[in-house]
Design an enzyme around this catalytic site. Structure first.
Site, PDB file in Angstrom:
ATOM      1  N   HIS A  83      34.509 -63.704  13.384  1.00  0.00           N
ATOM      2  CA  HIS A  83      34.382 -63.427  15.365  1.00  0.00           C
ATOM      3  C   HIS A  83      35.470 -62.397  15.693  1.00  0.00           C
ATOM      4  O   HIS A  83      35.276 -62.020  16.805  1.00  0.00           O
ATOM      5  CB  HIS A  83      33.249 -63.702  15.484  1.00  0.00           C
ATOM      6  CG  HIS A  83      32.271 -63.673  16.091  1.00  0.00           C
ATOM      7  ND1 HIS A  83      31.443 -62.194  16.399  1.00  0.00           N
ATOM      8  CD2 HIS A  83      32.681 -63.945  17.820  1.00  0.00           C
ATOM      9  CE1 HIS A  83      30.834 -61.920  18.103  1.00  0.00           C
ATOM     10  NE2 HIS A  83      31.598 -62.848  18.755  1.00  0.00           N
ATOM     11  N   ARG A  93      26.763 -53.988  19.128  1.00  0.00           N
ATOM     12  CA  ARG A  93      26.737 -55.082  17.856  1.00  0.00           C
ATOM     13  C   ARG A  93      25.439 -55.859  20.014  1.00  0.00           C
ATOM     14  O   ARG A  93      26.432 -56.005  20.887  1.00  0.00           O
ATOM     15  CB  ARG A  93      27.547 -56.362  18.059  1.00  0.00           C
ATOM     16  CG  ARG A  93      28.504 -55.938  16.847  1.00  0.00           C
ATOM     17  CD  ARG A  93      29.440 -56.490  16.848  1.00  0.00           C
ATOM     18  NE  ARG A  93      29.939 -57.106  15.486  1.00  0.00           N
ATOM     19  CZ  ARG A  93      31.262 -56.230  15.361  1.00  0.00           C
ATOM     20  NH1 ARG A  93      31.688 -55.587  16.117  1.00  0.00           N
ATOM     21  NH2 ARG A  93      31.965 -56.225  13.815  1.00  0.00           N
ATOM     22  N   ARG A 129      22.720 -51.289  16.730  1.00  0.00           N
ATOM     23  CA  ARG A 129      22.235 -52.081  15.860  1.00  0.00           C
ATOM     24  C   ARG A 129      21.071 -53.233  16.060  1.00  0.00           C
ATOM     25  O   ARG A 129      21.691 -54.408  17.232  1.00  0.00           O
ATOM     26  CB  ARG A 129      23.209 -53.421  15.350  1.00  0.00           C
ATOM     27  CG  ARG A 129      23.484 -53.270  13.618  1.00  0.00           C
ATOM     28  CD  ARG A 129      24.436 -54.365  13.339  1.00  0.00           C
ATOM     29  NE  ARG A 129      25.148 -55.975  14.062  1.00  0.00           N
ATOM     30  CZ  ARG A 129      25.869 -55.757  13.450  1.00  0.00           C
ATOM     31  NH1 ARG A 129      26.428 -55.934  12.830  1.00  0.00           N
ATOM     32  NH2 ARG A 129      27.033 -56.846  14.533  1.00  0.00           N
ATOM     33  N   GLU A 169      25.814 -53.824   3.417  1.00  0.00           N
ATOM     34  CA  GLU A 169      26.804 -54.507   3.696  1.00  0.00           C
ATOM     35  C   GLU A 169      26.747 -56.085   2.256  1.00  0.00           C
ATOM     36  O   GLU A 169      27.462 -57.062   2.432  1.00  0.00           O
ATOM     37  CB  GLU A 169      27.545 -55.340   5.045  1.00  0.00           C
ATOM     38  CG  GLU A 169      25.540 -55.391   5.583  1.00  0.00           C
ATOM     39  CD  GLU A 169      26.259 -56.166   7.574  1.00  0.00           C
ATOM     40  OE1 GLU A 169      27.058 -56.374   7.642  1.00  0.00           O
ATOM     41  OE2 GLU A 169      24.940 -56.007   7.714  1.00  0.00           O
ATOM     42  N   ASN A 172      33.361 -56.110   6.566  1.00  0.00           N
ATOM     43  CA  ASN A 172      33.093 -57.195   7.001  1.00  0.00           C
ATOM     44  C   ASN A 172      32.753 -57.898   5.707  1.00  0.00           C
ATOM     45  O   ASN A 172      32.780 -59.190   5.162  1.00  0.00           O
ATOM     46  CB  ASN A 172      32.886 -57.195   8.013  1.00  0.00           C
ATOM     47  CG  ASN A 172      33.737 -57.030   8.889  1.00  0.00           C
ATOM     48  OD1 ASN A 172      34.998 -56.329   8.720  1.00  0.00           O
ATOM     49  ND2 ASN A 172      33.386 -56.226  10.657  1.00  0.00           N
ATOM     50  N   ASP A 173      30.937 -58.193   6.129  1.00  0.00           N
ATOM     51  CA  ASP A 173      30.774 -58.970   5.708  1.00  0.00           C
ATOM     52  C   ASP A 173      30.371 -58.476   3.604  1.00  0.00           C
ATOM     53  O   ASP A 173      30.251 -59.244   3.099  1.00  0.00           O
ATOM     54  CB  ASP A 173      28.691 -58.837   6.006  1.00  0.00           C
ATOM     55  CG  ASP A 173      28.882 -59.514   6.617  1.00  0.00           C
ATOM     56  OD1 ASP A 173      29.495 -60.858   6.815  1.00  0.00           O
ATOM     57  OD2 ASP A 173      28.317 -59.327   8.077  1.00  0.00           O
ATOM     58  N   ARG A 216      34.323 -64.953   4.936  1.00  0.00           N
ATOM     59  CA  ARG A 216      34.879 -64.166   6.219  1.00  0.00           C
ATOM     60  C   ARG A 216      35.577 -65.058   6.647  1.00  0.00           C
ATOM     61  O   ARG A 216      36.689 -64.495   7.219  1.00  0.00           O
ATOM     62  CB  ARG A 216      34.604 -63.006   7.050  1.00  0.00           C
ATOM     63  CG  ARG A 216      33.148 -63.949   7.137  1.00  0.00           C
ATOM     64  CD  ARG A 216      32.177 -61.928   7.562  1.00  0.00           C
ATOM     65  NE  ARG A 216      32.819 -61.548   9.136  1.00  0.00           N
ATOM     66  CZ  ARG A 216      31.371 -60.705   9.485  1.00  0.00           C
ATOM     67  NH1 ARG A 216      30.824 -60.494   9.349  1.00  0.00           N
ATOM     68  NH2 ARG A 216      32.044 -60.064  10.604  1.00  0.00           N
ATOM     69  N   CYS A 238      31.525 -49.174   9.438  1.00  0.00           N
ATOM     70  CA  CYS A 238      31.813 -50.003  10.729  1.00  0.00           C
ATOM     71  C   CYS A 238      32.767 -51.423  10.580  1.00  0.00           C
ATOM     72  O   CYS A 238      33.117 -51.841  11.385  1.00  0.00           O
ATOM     73  CB  CYS A 238      31.060 -49.579  11.764  1.00  0.00           C
ATOM     74  SG  CYS A 238      29.391 -50.623  11.083  1.00  0.00           S
TER      75      CYS A 238
HETATM   76  C1  PEP Z   1      30.266 -55.709   9.158  1.00  0.00           C
HETATM   77  O1  PEP Z   1      29.648 -56.960   8.186  1.00  0.00           O
HETATM   78  O2  PEP Z   1      31.139 -55.073   8.602  1.00  0.00           O
HETATM   79  C2  PEP Z   1      29.763 -55.250  10.461  1.00  0.00           C
HETATM   80  C3  PEP Z   1      30.945 -54.601  11.112  1.00  0.00           C
HETATM   81  O3  PEP Z   1      29.197 -56.493  10.867  1.00  0.00           O
HETATM   82  P1  PEP Z   1      29.598 -57.546  11.513  1.00  0.00           P
HETATM   83  O4  PEP Z   1      31.219 -57.420  11.469  1.00  0.00           O
HETATM   84  O5  PEP Z   1      29.379 -57.690  12.997  1.00  0.00           O
HETATM   85  O6  PEP Z   1      28.688 -58.477  10.695  1.00  0.00           O
HETATM   86 MG    MG Z   2      27.533 -57.859   9.601  1.00  0.00          MG
END
Ligand code: PEP
Ligand code: MG
Length: 582
Positions: free
Chosen positions: A189, A296, A332, A431, A454-455, A465, A502
């Site tokens: 984050h 977000r 989202r 994801e 990311n996820d 992550r 994204c």
């Molecule tokens: C992701 O998981 O790639 C994403 C864009 O959402 P977040 O990073 O908020 O989990």
């Molecule tokens: Mg995510």
């Protein structure tokens, strides 16, 4: 010099601000005579725990750092044995009958006064070591720590163990020059937010909070992951030059704002901004983002006494939509849980939060909260193009439950004569591995996909992550990820729905040709990267993407794909990929 993971480029030079638990949390109170022994024991336990922690840190860093740094830890261990600190505190507990926290605070204050009066600057500075030790004991005394970024009075580099989403929502960009954290990886984050706000950051240093005393002059290079403490004049000058070059480059990038995001041979990509904090909206516009591809909404819910009302949310979404029109805003729904843990909202204690009640799962349990949010979003849709997106979808049933709720809300709004756009698009984040495997089914249920790499990388490769110990395994170019992306794009193409990305993977120019080859038409990323990506995109040719992707898909390891990408991109655009600034 310490080396971590550089996650947000740029150089910052300033003094360290060691992030401590909010002082107000340690409250002095009177105790009964019968509680004295218990408080003394609690204090002794906290001392023992602190001793154990420091020995552990020392053991870990012994092989990595020079003895210059180890002395800090030794000094801290000695303070833990200091009779003035220990005996005084125990005497205060016993004689004054106050709790351990209060008694410790009093001893620390005394120490502080003594040190403040020392004339020798070096010795005076050692007072910060006592502060650090005092803080450690206090933290242990009080169990879970509560940190706060609001205490920063002047510009500084924040040095913290980790920053939770609740911490980062308090970020004041004018005060924070950079971030240095013990924990974290590229898509944790803090890393994402730092990039988005253009604040240089180095994460995953493991023990920066133990090695960096408060107020230490320091330099951080968020591109290389280097942190330099007490720099010499020569080093300072060298980095000042780097900092200026980087800032000049950033300025140059703004000239791409109004140019179309298109390859030399006419392949049009829509580049949008990811937004978490309101100030990122302006940055998205400054960098020429054509809409917001990921809003977000977690920050609205964090650090609040109660969740925001429908009206509050509506006003915020409406303003955002109006500001971005004619471009669209993809909102989202609340993605709380997992690494976005929020103690005030996630009330359950989970052994595996990443696999627990997060994202849409949480929302479908707390249906009220989701209904309120959806109503607010739909009402905002009367003021400009809005898309609704659900996070953490792992199966068709969840999508249907969400769509049913939307239908019901639309009916009510209609009955009440409240305006909204009945054609509001509904999409999902891809994801989870299950979503990838049934992407063809899911594509029948929604208007668009947005890949959250990311996820997705975390779940596909089974790599947390935010965990610095396995950060080396977190590989966007892993063949498994390329295959996953290919199959998502294929499902989207066949169902004729849009497939966007994204996750942070969309913001690295090195991957751009691969993403074009896969068929992505929309990429959403942190604002500063929009112009970086556009700069490269405008020099590429779609015709090169197919053959390149074909080669990439044959590679067996992420390292092979990466070196292929490096070679190809450098051959195509040597002036860009040979420079360090990208
Ligand atoms: C992701 O998981 O790639 C994403 C864009 O959402 P977040 O990073 O908020 O989990
Ligand atoms: Mg995510």
């Amino acid at each position: 010099m310490l080396i971590g993971i550089g996650v947000s480029p740029g150089v910052s030079i300033g003094e360290a601000y060691l992030m401590r638990r909010a002082k107000m949390a340690a409250i002095e109170r009177s105790i009964e005579g019968r509680d004295v022994a218990g408080e003394v024991q609690a204090f002794r336990d906290a001392l023992e725990q602190s001793r154990g922690q420091l020995h552990e840190v020392k053991r870990k860093v012994q092989s990595q750092v020079s003895s210059d740094h180890l002395y800090i830890l030794d000094a801290h261990l000695m303070i833990l044995d200091d009779p003035m600190l220990i005996d005084e505190t125990i005497t205060t507990i016993q004689k004054e009958q106050v709790n351990a926290e209060g008694a410790l605070q009093r001893s620390l204050q005394k120490f502080r006064r003594v040190f403040d009066e020392i004339e020798d600057e070096y010795l005076r500075e050692r007072g910060s070591d006592i502060e650090a030790v005092g803080d450690r004991i206090l933290r242990n005394l009080m169990g879970e720590s509560q940190f706060s970024l609001t205490g920063i009075m002047r510009q500084a580099v924040v040095v913290a163990h980790d920053l939770s989403p609740a911490d980062t929502v308090q970020i004041d960009k004018r005060k924070i020059l950079g971030f240095v954290t013990d924990l974290g990886g590229r898509t944790s984050h803090t890393a994402i937010l730092a990039r988005s706000l253009g604040i240089p950051a180095v994460v995953g240093l493991e023990n920066a909070t133990s090695l960096v005393p408060g107020s230490t002059p320091m330099i951080i290079d968020g591109s290389s992951g280097t942190v330099i403490l007490n720099p010499s004049t020569e080093t300072f000058r060298e980095y000042l030059k780097k900092k200026q070059a980087f800032e000049y480059f950033e300025q140059e990038l703004l000239s791409y704002r109004d140019l179309p995001a298109v390859t030399e041979d006419g392949y049009r990509l829509t580049l949008k901004g990811n937004v978490e904090l309101p100030e990122e909206v302006a940055a998205t516009m400054n960098h020429g983002g054509e809409g917001i591809g990921l809003f977000r909404t977690e920050f609205l819910f964090l650090g609040q006494e109660s969740p925001p009302s429908e009206e509050e949310q509506f006003l915020l979404y409406r303003d955002l939509v109006k500001k971005m029109a004619p471009h669209s805003v993809t909102i989202r729904t609340l993605d709380i849980g997992g690494d976005k843990y929020a103690p005030d909202i996630n009330l359950v204690d989970e052994a595996n939060p990443a696999l627990g009640l997060r994202g849409v799962r949480f929302s479908l349990t707390e249906r009220r909260m989701l209904e309120t949010q959806l109503r607010a979003i739909l009402r905002a849709s009367a003021f400009g193009p809005v898309r609704i997106m659900f996070p953490m979808i792992s199966g068709v049933a969840e999508v249907r439950a969400c769509r049913a709720m939307i239908r019901q809300i639309m009916e009510t709004l209609e009955q009440k004569g409240i305006p909204f756009d009945p054609a509001t698009e509904v999409g999902i984040m891809i994801e989870t591995p299950s979503a990838v495997l049934i992407a063809d089914f899911l594509a029948q249920e929604v208007d668009f996909f947005s890949v959250g790499t990311n996820d997705l990388i975390q779940y596909c490769l089974a790599v947390d992550r935010g965990n610095e110990h396995v950060a080396y395994l977190y590989e966007p170019l892993h063949p498994a990820i390329l295959r996953a992306l290919a199959s998502i794009c294929k499902a989207g193409r066949e169902a004729e729905i849009e497939v966007a990305m994204c996750g942070e993977m969309s913001s690295d120019p090195l991957y751009l040709l691969i993403l074009i080859g896969l068929g992505f038409t929309e990429l959403s990323m942190n604002a500063p990267c929009i112009s970086r990506v556009k700069r490269v995109l405008r020099r590429l040719r779609q015709a090169d993407a197919g053959p390149f992707l074909e080669k990439a898909m044959q590679m067996r390891t992420a390292a092979e794909v990466a070196s292929l990408a490096d070679r190809e991109m450098t051959a195509l655009l040597p002036d860009i990929f040979e420079e360090a600034l990208i």
